[in-house]
Scaffold this motif. Sequence first.
Motif, PDB file in Angstrom:
ATOM      1  N   LEU A   1       0.823  -1.220  -0.047  1.00 47.81           N
ATOM      2  CA  LEU A   1       0.146  -0.053   0.134  1.00 47.81           C
ATOM      3  C   LEU A   1       1.019   1.356  -0.037  1.00 47.81           C
ATOM      4  O   LEU A   1       0.883   2.246  -0.534  1.00 47.81           O
ATOM      5  N   TRP A   2       1.882   1.386   0.822  1.00 49.40           N
ATOM      6  CA  TRP A   2       2.678   2.426   0.835  1.00 49.40           C
ATOM      7  C   TRP A   2       3.641   2.407  -0.434  1.00 49.40           C
ATOM      8  O   TRP A   2       3.706   3.722  -0.849  1.00 49.40           O
ATOM      9  N   ALA A   3       3.899   1.604  -1.127  1.00 45.17           N
ATOM     10  CA  ALA A   3       4.838   1.709  -2.702  1.00 45.17           C
ATOM     11  C   ALA A   3       3.751   2.033  -3.714  1.00 45.17           C
ATOM     12  O   ALA A   3       4.432   2.392  -4.543  1.00 45.17           O
ATOM     13  N   MET A   4       2.589   1.708  -3.524  1.00 46.80           N
ATOM     14  CA  MET A   4       1.848   2.116  -4.551  1.00 46.80           C
ATOM     15  C   MET A   4       1.988   3.329  -4.864  1.00 46.80           C
ATOM     16  O   MET A   4       1.481   4.327  -4.204  1.00 46.80           O
ATOM     17  N   GLY A   5       2.256   3.702  -6.271  1.00 44.60           N
ATOM     18  CA  GLY A   5       2.084   4.987  -6.664  1.00 44.60           C
ATOM     19  C   GLY A   5       3.291   5.758  -6.411  1.00 44.60           C
ATOM     20  O   GLY A   5       3.673   6.910  -6.953  1.00 44.60           O
ATOM     21  N   LYS A   6       4.384   5.243  -5.511  1.00 48.22           N
ATOM     22  CA  LYS A   6       5.697   5.714  -5.381  1.00 48.22           C
ATOM     23  C   LYS A   6       6.518   4.946  -6.157  1.00 48.22           C
ATOM     24  O   LYS A   6       7.523   5.733  -6.904  1.00 48.22           O
ATOM     25  N   ASP A   7       6.627   3.693  -6.377  1.00 54.07           N
ATOM     26  CA  ASP A   7       7.638   3.094  -6.920  1.00 54.07           C
ATOM     27  C   ASP A   7       7.084   1.711  -7.475  1.00 54.07           C
ATOM     28  O   ASP A   7       6.806   0.610  -6.839  1.00 54.07           O
ATOM     29  N   PRO A   8       6.812   1.626  -8.652  1.00 55.14           N
ATOM     30  CA  PRO A   8       6.062   0.481  -9.429  1.00 55.14           C
ATOM     31  C   PRO A   8       7.070  -0.709  -9.421  1.00 55.14           C
ATOM     32  O   PRO A   8       6.230  -1.853  -9.247  1.00 55.14           O
TER      33      PRO A   8
END
Length: 197
Positions: A163-170
């Motif tokens: 959830l944290w990585a979603m949208g930040k680092d594919p």
Amino acid sequence: MSVMDRDLASRHGHHHDHHLGEGHEHAHSHGPDGQEQPLDAALSQVVAQEVVAGHIEPLLSRLSYAFGEEFAACYKFRVWAEGVGGESHRILQELAEVAWQSSCRLISRIVELGGLPKPGDLGEYGLPDGTPYMPPDGSARAALLCALSEVQGGVRYYHELALWAMGKDPVTYGLVADLLRLKTEAETRIRRAIACA
């Protein structure tokens, strides 16, 4: 030279054929540990850092924690496997291998982002003989219950990290999503084994 490398070179005003000549395959840069690394790896590292600009430090911290948990889980599963036989032994050995492979994948991503796991990220392994991780009564059921608890912790952490990585680092999101899948499958398998133990 890959499309990614050509794009990076043009943005930085460099041309591989002019600066590197025919010996470009031997060109090196220096990694975060000061050791030489191939130029292609260095370029990939720069691109990876650009993609997650602004999130590098928290991302590396989260990935290092995950690495430590997988490394420790591999150790625990192997210790628990030594105390049981039959199907439970086989399951625990296979879980240890999955945890080891997961830790290697996490290491690769950490290095791609320009980081290195710190010794403190490795977690508490316990005594060399694994005494702190031995199941209370040494039974197969107890070992599987310990493994279930370990895997469930991984499911929760990878869910939060995804959830944290979603949208930040594919790239990291894809990695974590796959590790979450492996943990979920392991949880289902352990539950079935417990029901038969």
